[in-house]
Design a protein around this motif. Structure first.
Motif: not given
Length: 185
Positions: A136, A177, A180
């Protein structure tokens, strides 16, 4: 501004958007965009960035295979969590790569911004590697790198590309965003 630059910008934006969605189609679109941008950057005498596009082509082939092996049943990839030492080693490698590449560019080319070009190239390679590894944190690094690229491209008169990279910043924020990590990471 050329038609090739506009097409490269459109394909690049599409590739990043598809990557943020964890779609496998991001890889062939990325390959086409990198091919176009290697030519664009050669014409602008941004040699490290031209070389970076060739490296991206290699990463695309690797990433495509890597993601295919790790795809979930819905076709999306599993986001992973790197360790702090992994992140630190990557950042240190980026710094070392920046220094070596800046020396080469300053000594052997007519690149007008060798340190900037080298630094952004080294950290772009790191961000692409982190993307391939499904970390990420790739998106955080892309936010920093792409923000700096906007300034570089404006200084070189590559206005569609500067606009593209400003859009990349927005896409990277969205990618962060959306990506995850799962608990099993």
């Amino acid at each position: 501004m050329s038609l090739i630059e506009i097409l490269g910008a459109v394909l690049s934006a599409l590739a990043v958007w598809l990557t943020s969605r964890r779609s496998m189609i991001c890889w062939p679109v990325s390959l086409a965009a990198a091919g176009l941008y290697s030519w664009i950057f050669l014409q602008a005498r941004l040699y490290a960035d031209a070389g970076l596009q060739i490296a991206f082509c290699l990463y695309v082939v690797y990433g495509w295979q890597h993601w295919r092996q790790m795809a979930k049943p819905d076709g999306r990839i599993h986001v992973r969590r790197p360790t702090r030492p992994t992140l630190l080693k990557g950042l240190l490698c980026g710094a070392a790569g920046s220094a070596v590449w800046a020396f080469i560019l300053a000594r052997f080319t007519n690149d007008p911004t060798p340190v900037t070009d080298a630094t952004l190239t080294a950290y772009s390679i790191l961000a692409q590697y982190w993307d391939t590894m499904r970390y990420r944190e790739t998106w955080l690094l892309w936010i920093v790198v792409d923000s700096a690229y906007v300034t570089l491209f404006l200084s070189r008169g590559l206005y569609p590309t500067a606009l593209l990279y400003a859009g990349f910043v927005v896409l990277a924020i969205n990618g962060y965003r959306l990506w995850k990590p799962e608990a099993s990471g």
